[in-house]
Write an enzyme that holds these catalytic residues in place. Sequence first.
Site, PDB file in Angstrom:
ATOM      1  N   LEU A 192       0.804  -1.223   0.000  1.00  0.00           N
ATOM      2  CA  LEU A 192       0.000   0.000   0.000  1.00  0.00           C
ATOM      3  C   LEU A 192       0.836   1.272   0.000  1.00  0.00           C
ATOM      4  O   LEU A 192       0.320   2.362   0.235  1.00  0.00           O
ATOM      5  CB  LEU A 192      -0.978  -0.029   1.177  1.00  0.00           C
ATOM      6  CG  LEU A 192      -1.911  -1.258   1.181  1.00  0.00           C
ATOM      7  CD1 LEU A 192      -2.842  -1.209   2.375  1.00  0.00           C
ATOM      8  CD2 LEU A 192      -2.695  -1.394  -0.104  1.00  0.00           C
ATOM      9  N   ASP A 208      23.712 -12.155   4.174  1.00  0.00           N
ATOM     10  CA  ASP A 208      24.019 -13.022   3.026  1.00  0.00           C
ATOM     11  C   ASP A 208      25.522 -13.167   2.822  1.00  0.00           C
ATOM     12  O   ASP A 208      26.019 -14.254   2.532  1.00  0.00           O
ATOM     13  CB  ASP A 208      23.377 -12.431   1.770  1.00  0.00           C
ATOM     14  CG  ASP A 208      23.673 -13.253   0.527  1.00  0.00           C
ATOM     15  OD1 ASP A 208      23.483 -14.484   0.573  1.00  0.00           O
ATOM     16  OD2 ASP A 208      24.073 -12.681  -0.500  1.00  0.00           O
ATOM     17  N   MET A 211       8.809   4.383   5.003  1.00  0.00           N
ATOM     18  CA  MET A 211       8.964   2.999   4.574  1.00  0.00           C
ATOM     19  C   MET A 211      10.208   2.814   3.703  1.00  0.00           C
ATOM     20  O   MET A 211      10.856   1.771   3.758  1.00  0.00           O
ATOM     21  CB  MET A 211       7.718   2.526   3.809  1.00  0.00           C
ATOM     22  CG  MET A 211       6.450   2.481   4.651  1.00  0.00           C
ATOM     23  SD  MET A 211       6.635   1.764   6.308  1.00  0.00           S
ATOM     24  CE  MET A 211       7.287   0.145   5.939  1.00  0.00           C
ATOM     25  N   GLU A 212      10.536   3.844   2.927  1.00  0.00           N
ATOM     26  CA  GLU A 212      11.741   3.757   2.100  1.00  0.00           C
ATOM     27  C   GLU A 212      12.994   3.650   2.981  1.00  0.00           C
ATOM     28  O   GLU A 212      13.906   2.858   2.695  1.00  0.00           O
ATOM     29  CB  GLU A 212      11.840   4.977   1.183  1.00  0.00           C
ATOM     30  CG  GLU A 212      10.955   4.927  -0.048  1.00  0.00           C
ATOM     31  CD  GLU A 212       9.477   5.219   0.244  1.00  0.00           C
ATOM     32  OE1 GLU A 212       9.127   5.541   1.408  1.00  0.00           O
ATOM     33  OE2 GLU A 212       8.660   5.132  -0.696  1.00  0.00           O
ATOM     34  N   HIS A 252       2.834   4.356  -1.657  1.00  0.00           N
ATOM     35  CA  HIS A 252       2.711   5.152  -2.882  1.00  0.00           C
ATOM     36  C   HIS A 252       4.055   5.184  -3.607  1.00  0.00           C
ATOM     37  O   HIS A 252       5.087   5.384  -2.972  1.00  0.00           O
ATOM     38  CB  HIS A 252       2.307   6.587  -2.536  1.00  0.00           C
ATOM     39  CG  HIS A 252       0.973   6.693  -1.874  1.00  0.00           C
ATOM     40  ND1 HIS A 252       0.805   6.457  -0.530  1.00  0.00           N
ATOM     41  CD2 HIS A 252      -0.253   6.990  -2.366  1.00  0.00           C
ATOM     42  CE1 HIS A 252      -0.482   6.617  -0.224  1.00  0.00           C
ATOM     43  NE2 HIS A 252      -1.147   6.928  -1.318  1.00  0.00           N
TER      44      HIS A 252
END
Lengths: 165, 165, 165, 165, 165, 165
Positions: free
Chosen positions: D80, D133, D118-119, D82
């Site tokens: 959700l 990793d 969120m970024e 943008h």
Amino acid sequence: MPDQNDLTLSHLNETGEAQMVDVSYKNVTRRQAVAKGEIKMKLETFEAIETGNTPKGDVVGTAKIAGIMAAKQTANLIPLCHPLPLQKIDVKIIGDKTLPGYQIEATVITKAETGVEMEALTAVSIAALTLYDMAKALEKSMKIENIRLMSKTGGKSGNYTLLNP
Amino acid sequence: MPDQNDLTLSHLNETGEAQMVDVSYKNVTRRQAVAKGEIKMKLETFEAIETGNTPKGDVVGTAKIAGIMAAKQTANLIPLCHPLPLQKIDVKIIGDKTLPGYQIEATVITKAETGVEMEALTAVSIAALTLYDMAKALEKSMKIENIRLMSKTGGKSGNYTLLNP
Amino acid sequence: MPDQNDLTLSHLNETGEAQMVDVSYKNVTRRQAVAKGEIKMKLETFEAIETGNTPKGDVVGTAKIAGIMAAKQTANLIPLCHPLPLQKIDVKIIGDKTLPGYQIEATVITKAETGVEMEALTAVSIAALTLYDMAKALEKSMKIENIRLMSKTGGKSGNYTLLNP
Amino acid sequence: MPDQNDLTLSHLNETGEAQMVDVSYKNVTRRQAVAKGEIKMKLETFEAIETGNTPKGDVVGTAKIAGIMAAKQTANLIPLCHPLPLQKIDVKIIGDKTLPGYQIEATVITKAETGVEMEALTAVSIAALTLYDMAKALEKSMKIENIRLMSKTGGKSGNYTLLNP
Amino acid sequence: MPDQNDLTLSHLNETGEAQMVDVSYKNVTRRQAVAKGEIKMKLETFEAIETGNTPKGDVVGTAKIAGIMAAKQTANLIPLCHPLPLQKIDVKIIGDKTLPGYQIEATVITKAETGVEMEALTAVSIAALTLYDMAKALEKSMKIENIRLMSKTGGKSGNYTLLNP
Amino acid sequence: MPDQNDLTLSHLNETGEAQMVDVSYKNVTRRQAVAKGEIKMKLETFEAIETGNTPKGDVVGTAKIAGIMAAKQTANLIPLCHPLPLQKIDVKIIGDKTLPGYQIEATVITKAETGVEMEALTAVSIAALTLYDMAKALEKSMKIENIRLMSKTGGKSGNYTLLNP
């Protein structure tokens, strides 16, 4: 009939080659597009989804998320679409026993130089495909039908509403 | 009727939550799926595409490339699809004056533990959306119709052919 | 302690530059990895999600779909990960009032020359971020904690189980 | 406590279904978000990275690039979110012998109608996963911890700073 | 001259339309491809990179990571490429004062029904573009030159080595 | 010589680590970049493409579409590129018997805080790789040459034109 006066395919240049239209001289305005479509299935398939769906809503919920996420991929899927910021994507999926199947509606809003018709249509298409995917173990003969643009607003070319929705 | 004996939605686990089916115990076999769909438009839109299309073939050619590339994105678009190697993707787009519009057919082949129905259906859907995108300056009332699985072969669940194509 | 005998960083070549390990000489075997993590929040945030969540389950359902889809993007996100076919991805999200917050567990299965630890850890991470995104209007001080590999099975290097989970 | 007055989950519509918030009526302002997180490991793992890392810096350098690139994928990962233009992404990774492990900090700036929390959190998460990793051949018991939003500035809802960082 | 006996463009079908070749009947074998290319610049640009590059190696290190990650995107970028699992991707970037500039070499290995020439060439191309991006504030007149396939091994069509590398 | 006064690599921060430049304080202006490149091949390869290409134009048409779509992926491929809205992408591919081979030119336009040089160069590179892919069954010794920025306009740093195109 706002789209009939345009006598050329805007995506084709003078020599017939595909091109992306230059929208840099157009104004940024708030634009909205609404698209719809449906998936038809056997009554027993519909009832299985509705029943199995009740406790967690995952078939419809998953398809809805898929449609929202797909709208954001539109410019990566449709070769000549402009990449746009999107301010809202909404996908509604409603069971319709008379089809039997599901009605899907997507609304997309941007503030940009060009519209979001393709984003709305892509959201509907991928939501429908996701419904197919999640029910295909029950029935492979489902059909996706009637994917269409309902309306667009904003922009210089004016508003559009489908006459026979 | 090979898909009616399956009484559960394989993407729903015991508690109704969405899940990706475990196909690790299935055998790798050569699997093929064929899907079809169509886009309907006004006769003048169809004729404009056919005429403008003649010298370079770009409307149909672009839609075909879009369909092929979209098949490779299927697992990124449909949440519960397995990512698969694909050995062949073919998209055919044929003008049909009686619609009027275009018939789209996609064939996808894999050697994998699960089939490529969704890849074929996705290729058809995105090719149809691309046709819409490239002609929408002429007509916004085009409709994408009848996206369906024609056949699948390979795999333990047996072959499938749509009875009323 | 199966991972302590390996004295070199396998992703670093002789001169210290990053490299993707050559796994082409390894055997294809069925491999599974399980990862876990959690997101902690205030009790009122947890209760708001649990309550708002009841009718449709969308907060948890959306996060689950996001985790599954993210596992498929692992090789596009982690630079030196090998792109692998995946045969199963499962994400479980369970409310835990004692945190308060949510426990997230991802299981990924492949048949490949290398394991799917990163796919499981990526699924957990993105599911947790999606929970954050969907509740951040209520609380921005949520924390994502304890993302860890629980176990891996399959492959020549043997099985692994986290001692203090 | 700027985020406690908001009594509803903005991503949930009236009927409890997931939706992307309409931000088209919000103003474009310069917005910044800062997130942090850490990865904890055994001392010998940390020292192996620090030593092996010296000549070329690839473990930390690769993780940094992965974090920057992941920030640009945020709207494709978090359903959700943008899609936004991003004007700056910075990822810092600092070795911390007292953990032992690495502190990761991401700063993201946009000029948009909504923020980039969120970024920033996604950049931290993927950078941490990349560190995992690249060192997992040495130790599989590393844990990613304490991923949190440190601050956000810009936008109508005001600034935010984590009280107990 | 193993590639001159093939009298048709395998990507064109009988009627001249683009198609993805069906490789499902070919055997899975280990295949390797090596590609090279170079970027030429002014001596002062080269020296600035070499000097600025010394402490952290980020210009070359970033380009190397970009090349590795791009190889994994090949089938998403080149329309008729088959999506393949990749077992190894290696990118070497070596400063060459005589150009002046950088020599780039990529090696890609798969076990599949078709080769990885395009993956190796794509890795070289994107690594070169990344070098350009990171130095373009110093010089915009850099040129990317001589991107070529050095060799391929594996597969029924036999090995290939460029005669005048 | 507008790019020689800039004495530092703008992508490197004070300590030599890679960073994405902050463009949030720059003005949004209309910016255009033009890039060129070429692919050289044997005369018989060129003639085979030209002949086979005549009826449907698919080799060149496919490469053109690939170039346009790749421009939209630039920020996902080049680690430190800013994601930008793009208002126009044009790719021209012209057969040149004197090479023999194809000249490729890409023009990209944005309204943004930073330019689209990398988008234009990426479009040329991927179009060239697609030409290689579609003709590699005929000849593997084709070379991609001379990928260069022809001009950029817009933005505070002024216009740029390559002196020796």
